[in-house]
Design a protein around this motif. Structure first.
Motif, PDB file in Angstrom:
ATOM      1  N   VAL A 624       0.833  -1.204   0.000  1.00  0.00           N
ATOM      2  CA  VAL A 624       0.000   0.000   0.000  1.00  0.00           C
ATOM      3  C   VAL A 624       0.867   1.253   0.000  1.00  0.00           C
ATOM      4  CG1 VAL A 624      -1.712   1.336   1.281  1.00  0.00           C
ATOM      5  CG2 VAL A 624      -1.958  -1.142   1.103  1.00  0.00           C
ATOM      6  N   ASP A 625       1.912   1.267   0.822  1.00  0.00           N
ATOM      7  CA  ASP A 625       2.803   2.435   0.851  1.00  0.00           C
ATOM      8  C   ASP A 625       3.485   2.644  -0.507  1.00  0.00           C
ATOM      9  OD1 ASP A 625       2.198   3.059   3.453  1.00  0.00           O
ATOM     10  OD2 ASP A 625       3.896   1.970   4.312  1.00  0.00           O
ATOM     11  N   THR A 627       2.337   1.671  -3.538  1.00  0.00           N
ATOM     12  CA  THR A 627       1.374   2.125  -4.554  1.00  0.00           C
ATOM     13  C   THR A 627       0.910   3.554  -4.286  1.00  0.00           C
ATOM     14  OG1 THR A 627      -0.429   1.051  -3.318  1.00  0.00           O
ATOM     15  CG2 THR A 627       0.594  -0.203  -5.095  1.00  0.00           C
ATOM     16  N   LYS A 628       0.821   3.952  -3.028  1.00  0.00           N
ATOM     17  CA  LYS A 628       0.484   5.352  -2.728  1.00  0.00           C
ATOM     18  C   LYS A 628       1.514   6.300  -3.323  1.00  0.00           C
ATOM     19  CE  LYS A 628      -0.561   6.768   1.363  1.00  0.00           C
ATOM     20  NZ  LYS A 628      -0.513   6.939   2.832  1.00  0.00           N
ATOM     21  N   ALA A 629       2.770   5.865  -3.317  1.00  0.00           N
ATOM     22  CA  ALA A 629       3.845   6.722  -3.826  1.00  0.00           C
ATOM     23  C   ALA A 629       3.780   6.902  -5.338  1.00  0.00           C
ATOM     24  CB  ALA A 629       5.205   6.141  -3.419  1.00  0.00           C
ATOM     25  N   ILE A 630       3.020   6.050  -6.031  1.00  0.00           N
ATOM     26  CA  ILE A 630       2.842   6.218  -7.473  1.00  0.00           C
ATOM     27  C   ILE A 630       1.951   7.421  -7.758  1.00  0.00           C
ATOM     28  CG2 ILE A 630       1.827   5.144  -9.541  1.00  0.00           C
ATOM     29  CD1 ILE A 630       2.624   2.424  -8.389  1.00  0.00           C
ATOM     30  N   LEU A 631       1.020   7.684  -6.866  1.00  0.00           N
ATOM     31  CA  LEU A 631       0.052   8.764  -7.050  1.00  0.00           C
ATOM     32  C   LEU A 631       0.646  10.122  -6.663  1.00  0.00           C
ATOM     33  CD1 LEU A 631      -3.023   7.010  -5.402  1.00  0.00           C
ATOM     34  CD2 LEU A 631      -2.594   7.238  -7.857  1.00  0.00           C
ATOM     35  N   THR A 632      -0.051  11.173  -7.041  1.00  0.00           N
ATOM     36  CA  THR A 632       0.313  12.491  -6.540  1.00  0.00           C
ATOM     37  C   THR A 632      -0.014  12.544  -5.048  1.00  0.00           C
ATOM     38  OG1 THR A 632      -1.861  13.456  -6.950  1.00  0.00           O
ATOM     39  CG2 THR A 632      -0.260  13.524  -8.765  1.00  0.00           C
ATOM     40  N   ALA A 633       0.609  13.460  -4.342  1.00  0.00           N
ATOM     41  CA  ALA A 633       0.361  13.581  -2.902  1.00  0.00           C
ATOM     42  C   ALA A 633      -1.105  13.859  -2.625  1.00  0.00           C
ATOM     43  CB  ALA A 633       1.245  14.689  -2.319  1.00  0.00           C
TER      44      ALA A 633
END
Length: 785
Positions: A624-625, A627-633
């Motif tokens: 999860v951490d 894949t979150k980093a793939i997205l914009t903040a």
């Protein structure tokens, strides 16, 4: 470790034995009944005609024979129903013996003593009909388990609200009739239960996990107040599970007035349909109606046109990416899915109430039975206030009458005579039977032969125009394509219908494209829904399934605002539950709409509820951490991983395609050896899927099965599946291996959410491979090798 006498564990295990004995007793009775009913059904089928008195000597005897057949058929149907009910009961009890319940609550209603309540997937009532050993998870009192910690608590019943105190909240894991875990908890669902369930391997179909419903999910499941429920949920937050459990709850809550075929669920693709097909039966309910939006389009347009699907559109856009034609097509796709275009079409339909509807002339060979001008005159001769449906039905009746009159007028024509002379033996036999029934063929036969000849001539004439009759009955005299095209063939008409009076950028290209495609009976995906809307509007939405009371839309972020508004028009009586994730809006048609398009504007705010699920339960904390980093903040804000640890994702650099295949093949063998049951090798497009599948089949041993999952696949097999990104939506795998997440393939801003979607399919293991430069959206810190 030996339990102390009379410990809570001892008491619960004794109680479990009592319940299992009740289940066993019921099972023995149902099995005996099932055996009796099976013998009855087999016996009645074998002796059906022996028990029917056959006599056709006169009308009275025919009536008695028919009555005897009906009685025997009704007896067989009743026994078959009883057999089916007993079979379903045995199946339900088998599941109950494995795990009869998963929770206990002690609740003291205000002014009364505490009541001990056990909760399971289905209720279990004693032979006295009053003793509840287990309550169904959908019962009103069961909501206490999902919504409250010990302390003051309330739950709603049809007559109002029950107030009291929750004294105890206990959870169990029971498998094979054995108690594996038991503990008291102050949380909605204890972390230990979730850890145990989420650590299990994936299956080829979605599981029913009512024991792990969270408080926010329970609010979705039991919401009866709102007509429109919009759920934005992070990947793996349980959106689809909540939707299916909501369906099960509604069927339980309104079992007297709501049937499964009055609920329809729109799934993202055929693979997903098969993936979720077991959930409702596991909860003791029949499956609702389920279809993809593509199937809806095919049912409406597929017989007359070759209609492009969303996946083919995606592949075509990828192939033309960066070219002038590709950019023009992109503008068309975005515009034709917009609310602006929907309003434009609605305004156009209002104009069509006065003039402009196009018609197909009704012709037989070179003869015109009814001209387009005559149809238009009939259509617009009916009052506009009656609506399109009444007008179209009026023209339909007139055309059917015109066809009948025309057949009458053709009886002595040469083409009918020629056709009658070559009539089939079957037509001749039918004509003979008809004349004989009317009393013919006794004395003088000349008139009878003339009568028979007339019957044959009429039959061959009616058979000849039967396709026209069918076309008229199906409203094919309405030329929806020409009517829709007219909007693009007149600049002034389009501008007059547009809400801002402006033509969209690229309107001329859209006009040219319409001429090219419709002229070859092709329909682009972006034109399919508008054309379907115009077609059904002209017919008065005659095929609208008005008995549908609930519409569920999964992966709703992939629908254009136009498609959302169309579904609202198609099912006007239905309450709607739409679920999706803004961050997984991977299709061009919905990317300009913020993910959910026009969903939240379909109904008034008073009857609309917008909810958000932020905790991701599917993947480990590390995944999860990552894949979150793939997205914009901004997009990643609020996504929270559940506390389940695992190995960090890996980003693996490969010097070329050959090494990429070798590394993935080696990792597949390693993962299979470790016991991972489902492995997804996910490519970006279908073209790459074919290449990847061929490479892996060459590199892996013959005993490793490689399944190529296509848009037509209905089931997800165990083992290794190779599939394109857009078919992976909503599905999960024990391990996900991303095929070539290079800058070339995932380097554009529009690829960011697609890469996120692909990576969030992983439960336990995520490996991302790339040739050349890695996608700029992949996290840079650590994990690479």
């Amino acid at each position: 470790m030996v339990n102390e006498p009379n410990s809570p564990r001892d008491e619960e295990e004794k109680r479990l034995l009592v319940v299992l004995e009740q289940v066993s007793r019921r099972m023995r009775k149902e099995l005996a009944l099932l055996g009796d009913r099976r013998e009855d059904v087999v016996g009645i089928r074998q002796e059906f005609w022996d028990d029917v008195r056959m006599n056709f000597s006169d009308s009275t005897e025919v009536g008695e024979t028919w009555s005897s057949i009906v009685q025997q058929a009704e007896l067989l149907a009743e026994r078959e129903r009883s057999h089916r009910v007993a079979s379903e009961a045995v199946e339900r009890l088998t599941k109950q013996f494995d795990s009869p319940y998963f929770a206990r609550i002690d609740f003291a209603e205000k002014g009364y003593d505490a009541e001990v309540i056990y909760i399971g997937r289905a209720s279990l009532v004693g032979e006295d009909g009053e003793t509840f050993y287990v309550y169904d998870w959908r019962a009103p009192v069961s909501s206490l388990f999902y919504d409250h910690e010990p302390g003051p608590a309330t739950y709603r019943v049809p007559d109002g609200e029950m107030i009291g105190e929750l004294l105890l909240k206990r959870q169990f894991v029971i498998r094979g009739g054995q108690m594996k875990f038991m503990f008291d908890t102050s949380e909605t669902v204890g972390d230990e239960i979730l850890q145990a369930v989420l650590s299990e391997g994936s299956d080829t179909s979605m599981k029913s996990i009512v024991a792990t419903i969270q408080k926010e999910q329970n609010g979705i499941i039991r919401d009866e107040k709102h007509k429109l429920l919009v759920v934005q949920g992070a990947a793996g937050s349980g959106k689809t599970s909540a939707a299916l459990q909501r369906i099960a709850y509604l069927l339980y809550r309104y079992r007297e007035s709501l049937a499964p075929d009055q609920i329809i669920l729109f799934s993202p693709n055929p693979v997903f349909k098969g993936y979720i097909s077991r959930v409702l039966p596991d909860l003791g309910e029949a499956n609702m109606r389920q279809m993809t939006f593509r199937e809806l389009i095919e049912a409406r347009l597929g017989r007359r046109f070759e209609v492009e699907d969303l996946f083919s559109q995606t592949e075509a856009l990828a192939a033309d990416d960066g070219s002038p034609a590709g950019e023009s097509r992109e503008r068309s796709v975005r515009y034709k899915g917009s609310e602006h275009f929907f309003v434009t079409v609605e305004n156009y339909l209002k104009r069509l109430e006065q003039e402009g509807v196009r018609f197909h002339p009704l012709r037989f060979r070179s003869m015109t039975i009814a001209s387009a001008e005559e149809m238009s005159e009939r259509f617009y001769g009916i009052q506009a206030s009656d609506g399109f449906g009444t007008r179209a039905a009026g023209v339909r009746r007139w055309l059917l009458e015109r066809l009948q009159s025309w057949v009458d007028s053709q009886m002595d024509e040469a083409w009918v005579e020629e056709a009658a002379e070559s009539a089939s033996s079957e037509d001749i036999q039918r004509a003979y039977v008809e004349v004989r029934r009317s009393g013919g063929f006794h004395d003088e036969a000349f008139e009878d032969e003339d009568h028979m000849s007339a019957i044959i001539r009429r039959r061959v004439a009616e058979n000849a125009v039967a396709p026209l009759v069918k076309a008229v009955r199906n409203y094919r005299f309405l030329d929806a394509v020409a009517t829709y095209r007219e909007l693009f063939e007149s600049r002034s008409l389009f501008a007059a219908c547009a809400p801002d009076g402006k033509l969209p950028l690229g309107w001329e290209w859209m006009l040219q494209r319409a001429e090219e495609t419709f002229g070859r009976k092709l329909v682009d995906h972006e034109d399919a829904t508008p054309l379907m809307y115009v077609s059904e509007a002209l017919e008065g939405f005659r095929r609208v399934e008005g008995d549908i009371l609930h519409v569920f839309v999964d992966e709703a972020q992939d629908y254009s605002p136009f498609q959302a508004a169309y579904l609202r028009r198609r099912y006007p009586r239905a309450r709607m539950t739409v679920l999706g994730d803004f961050n997984q809006a991977i299709y061009l048609q919905s990317q300009d709409s913020g993910g959910f398009g026009g969903w939240i504007r379909l109904m008034s705010p008073e009857v609309t509820s917008v909810l958000r699920l932020t905790t991701s339960y599917r993947s480990t904390e590390q995944i999860v951490d990552f894949t979150k980093a793939i997205l914009t903040a901004e997009d990643a804000k609020g996504i929270t991983p559940f506390n389940r640890k695992g190995e960090p994702p890996k980003v693996v650099a490969c010097k070329d395609g050959g090494q990429l295949g070798e590394k993935i093949a080696a990792d597949i063998e390693d993962l299979l050896g470790k016991g991972y049951g489902t492995i997804g090798v996910i490519t970006k497009t279908a073209h790459e899927t074919g290449n990847a599948s061929a490479v892996l089949k060459e590199l892996l041993p013959n005993d490793v099965s490689i399944a190529l999952v296509t848009g037509g696949s209905a089931e997800l097999p165990r083992g290794v599946s190779v599939l394109p990104s857009y078919l992976a939506k909503g599905i999960e795998f024990d391990a996900v291996l991303v095929w070539d997440a290079s800058d070339d393939l995932y380097g554009k801003d529009k690829d960011r959410k697609l890469l996120y979607t692909v990576c969030t399919r992983a439960l336990h293991v995520l490996h991302v491979y790339h040739t050349g430069e890695a996608s700029p959206w992949l996290p840079r810190q650590g994990g690479r090798k």
